[in-house]
Design a protein around this motif. Structure first.
Motif, short mmCIF file in Angstrom:
data_model
loop_
_atom_site.label_atom_id
_atom_site.label_comp_id
_atom_site.label_asym_id
_atom_site.label_seq_id
_atom_site.Cartn_x
_atom_site.Cartn_y
_atom_site.Cartn_z
N HIS A 139 -4.16 73.94 -40.37
CA HIS A 139 -4.41 74.40 -41.84
C HIS A 139 -3.16 73.86 -42.61
CE1 HIS A 139 -5.35 76.61 -45.30
NE2 HIS A 139 -6.46 77.20 -44.79
N ARG A 179 -1.71 75.22 -45.01
CA ARG A 179 -0.52 76.19 -45.30
C ARG A 179 0.23 76.29 -44.22
NH1 ARG A 179 -4.85 81.43 -46.03
NH2 ARG A 179 -5.54 80.50 -44.26
N ASP A 180 -0.06 76.05 -42.89
CA ASP A 180 0.99 76.02 -41.91
C ASP A 180 1.77 74.57 -42.10
OD1 ASP A 180 -0.07 78.42 -41.11
OD2 ASP A 180 -1.62 77.49 -39.93
N LYS A 202 -1.10 67.47 -50.47
CA LYS A 202 -2.41 68.58 -50.14
C LYS A 202 -3.49 67.75 -49.38
CE LYS A 202 -1.33 72.10 -53.80
NZ LYS A 202 -0.51 71.20 -54.83
N GLN A 229 -3.84 74.33 -55.76
CA GLN A 229 -3.33 75.25 -54.82
C GLN A 229 -4.57 76.24 -54.14
OE1 GLN A 229 -0.78 78.08 -56.81
NE2 GLN A 229 0.25 78.97 -54.73
N MET A 261 -6.22 74.22 -51.56
CA MET A 261 -5.41 74.16 -50.21
C MET A 261 -5.19 75.42 -49.48
SD MET A 261 -2.10 74.85 -48.99
CE MET A 261 -1.07 74.75 -50.25
N GLN A 262 -4.82 76.36 -50.20
CA GLN A 262 -4.26 77.76 -49.76
C GLN A 262 -5.57 78.52 -49.27
OE1 GLN A 262 -0.97 79.60 -51.50
NE2 GLN A 262 -2.47 81.33 -52.05
N LYS A 309 -8.34 81.89 -49.44
CA LYS A 309 -7.83 83.32 -49.12
C LYS A 309 -8.44 83.80 -47.85
CE LYS A 309 -7.27 87.52 -52.09
NZ LYS A 309 -7.55 88.07 -53.50
N SER A 310 -7.83 84.36 -47.11
CA SER A 310 -8.19 84.74 -45.73
C SER A 310 -9.14 86.15 -45.92
CB SER A 310 -7.10 85.01 -44.74
OG SER A 310 -6.42 85.97 -45.21
N GLU A 330 -6.78 89.07 -46.34
CA GLU A 330 -6.42 89.28 -47.41
C GLU A 330 -7.44 89.89 -48.49
OE1 GLU A 330 -3.31 85.73 -47.96
OE2 GLU A 330 -5.34 85.20 -48.12
N GLY A 349 -10.11 77.55 -47.56
CA GLY A 349 -8.96 76.92 -48.15
C GLY A 349 -9.06 75.49 -47.12
N ASN A 350 -7.92 74.90 -47.19
CA ASN A 350 -7.90 73.63 -46.34
C ASN A 350 -8.45 72.59 -46.90
OD1 ASN A 350 -6.34 72.69 -44.39
ND2 ASN A 350 -7.61 73.15 -42.77
#
Length: 554
Positions: A24, A26-27, A52, A436, A439-440, A442-443, A446, A472-473
């Motif tokens: 991902h 984010r990582d 990104k 953002q 890419m990010q 929302k899990s 969350e 995301g991703n």
């Protein structure tokens, strides 16, 4: 040259793809604090942030190796040097010569084409000055106030999009409108806004025989003759961009009002040629020349920068990665600037007409994906419609975001300037925030936590959290420039031209013919003959016959 899928780099990329799909972004950003800096660069007034993207350094290295193994450097040189890389039509591809500000000759069949290019530019400049100064008037002596540009395809889209994008630079006394569709409603509506004494028509057709363009021009001519003009006045109100000078003169245009096109200028690459005359008339020649200079700057960058620092190459190879290894079928263009809203349609033609092919240069059917579907719209409008699909689709949809840091002031009033600043800050926040969010994501965790204290049962929280979850991703590139002036726009368009060429080189395609378009033209003419009773409907299939009969019956 070995087959594409047999190149070492391609094989390595096939190995990397399933591994990268587990990562991902984010990582990736957590693991590398310098990722944004590492994966960004500047060229010809444009800043590209490509951090990104779902790529590792190993993937990028293999993508650039693939470009080398497909002899990209040699193919770039071949295009700029005038070799006949349009093999199915035996033509050179030299739109870059139209904006060549070096002293280097460009040879085609042993002839330097640069004197011809410069002569045409000089002619365009002089005609523009004559119209703007009032030296060239209508037949009654009135100054030209409106230009109607008639063309289709590249002869229409290029000038229209550039003129629209550069609205802050319009000449104060001239308005330019564009007609392409053969639907009579379009030309009718435009002519109803024209004053016959103050209107100039620019007809753009390489052959002077494109069906839609010729019919719209004939309609404009009939309107002119039926409203006070005569055949001798046509030279004052009609000019042509064409390689068929005789046909234009026979039409009634003065020979000095025919602006030539070379055989090596492809339609979708032609705005830099005399096809750009409406741009000159709308903006002034100095702004058209700045457009050419911006494209030339990008040409120089494209020819000289190493692949890993080359903006068109980087964008192209990222596109290869998503199209051939990550399952993407389309690519979105998202300009966050109202005047740039037409760019997705322009690049759509540029890309899909160039690389929407199934045959390689040696005539084999491809066994890999080629040109993606290009689509998009202006931000932030799209956020309230199709962005939903990008955020939660199970297919990857790479996107290019575009944003000018500064925009021309629309007012001298302090309050209005402050209001415009607020608008632009909001636009920036939406542009950067969307990249953002894509890419990010929302899990689920969350989303589930956000529903705490909402009075929902656990099952309801789970269900609603599932609907709100965004993985995301989703990859994106962000293209930022100080302001969208003519020079920057020239560089931006040239960047996409070169990106498309690079991808065609990797896929082994001829990016410069358009046989699908040609078939549509031929069959359209055949059906028109059937409708007009010039040929038998029996030559058509049963469905087409039925449609023609229904049309005639009504």
């Amino acid at each position: 040259m070995e087959k594409l899928k047999q190149t070492p780099a391609w094989i390595n990329l096939e190995h990397h793809a399933p591994l990268v799909k587990r990562y991902h972004m984010r990582d990736m950003f957590v693991a590398d604090k310098n990722r944004a800096t590492k994966y960004s660069l500047d060229a010809a007034g444009i800043h590209l942030d490509y951090s990104k993207n779902r790529v590792t350094q190993e993937v990028l290295d293999n993508l650039f190796d693939l470009a080398t193994q497909r002899q990209l450097a040699e193919k770039i040189s071949a295009m700029f040097s005038g070799k006949k890389i349009n093999t199915t039509e035996n033509r050179a591809v030299l739109h870059t010569a139209l904006r060549n500000f070096s002293d280097k000759p460009v040879m085609v069949d042993g002839e330097n084409v640069m004197p011809q290019v410069k002569a045409t530019l000089t002619k365009m400049e002089q005609f523009t000055v004559d119209v703007h100064s009032g030296k060239h008037t209508g037949y009654t002596g009135k100054a030209i106030k409106k230009v109607v540009s008639i063309g289709i395809g590249g002869s229409f889209l290029g000038p229209k999009i550039v003129t629209e994008a550069l609205k802050p630079y319009w000449h104060k006394d001239i308005s330019v409108v564009f007609v392409a569709n053969v639907d009579g409603c379009h030309i009718h509506d435009v002519l109803n806004t024209c004053d016959i004494e103050e209107t100039l028509f620019v007809m753009s057709s390489k052959s002077f025989g494109t069906q839609e363009t010729l019919q719209n021009t004939l309609s404009a001519k009939a309107w002119f003759l039926n409203n006070g003009g005569n055949q001798n006045d046509i030279a004052k109100h009609f000019v042509a961009v064409s390689s068929n000078v005789k046909a234009a003169v026979d039409f009634g245009m003065a020979e000095q009002n025919v602006f030539p096109m070379a055989d090596w200028v492809g339609g979708r690459y032609s705005l830099w040629s005399a096809i750009g005359l409406p741009i000159c008339l709308a903006l002034g020649y100095q702004h058209f020349e700045a457009l050419l200079h911006g494209a030339y700057d990008m040409d120089c960058h494209f020819q000289s920068a190493p692949f890993d620092q080359n903006m068109p190459v980087i964008l192209a190879m990222l596109g290869i990665w998503y199209r051939n290894f990550m399952g993407a079928q389309s690519h979105a263009l998202l300009p966050y600037y109202h005047y740039l809203r037409g760019l997705p349609a322009y690049v759509q033609q540029l890309d899909m007409e160039s690389n929407g092919k199934i045959a390689t240069l040696d005539g084999r059917t491809v066994d890999h994906g080629t040109g993606p579907i290009i689509w998009g719209s202006e931000g932030s409008n799209g956020q309230h419609s199709f962005y939903q699909l990008i955020h939660q689709s199970n297919l990857p949809i790479p996107a290019d975001f575009m944003f000018p840091i500064n925009v021309p002031s629309l007012s001298d009033e302090k309050q209005e300037r402050e209001n415009q600043t607020l608008h632009h800050q909001m636009l920036a926040s939406n542009c950067f925030g969307q990249t953002q969010a894509l890419m990010q994501g929302k899990s689920f965790e969350e989303c589930y936590k956000d529903l705490d204290g909402k009075g929902l049962s656990d099952d309801e929280r789970h269900t609603l959290a599932a609907h709100k979850t965004m993985a995301g991703n989703n990859p994106s590139n962000t293209l930022v420039f100080d302001t969208l002036n003519p020079k920057t726009l020239g560089a931006l368009i040239a960047m996409y031209e070169h990106k498309v060429y690079v991808q065609g080189c990797i896929w082994g395609l001829n990016s410069f013919d358009q046989w699908g378009v040609e078939l549509g033209k031929v069959l359209g003419n055949q059906v028109l003959d059937m409708i007009q009773g010039k040929s038998s409907m029996n030559e058509a299939d049963a469905s087409t016959q039925a449609l023609i009969k229904r049309f005639l019956q009504q």
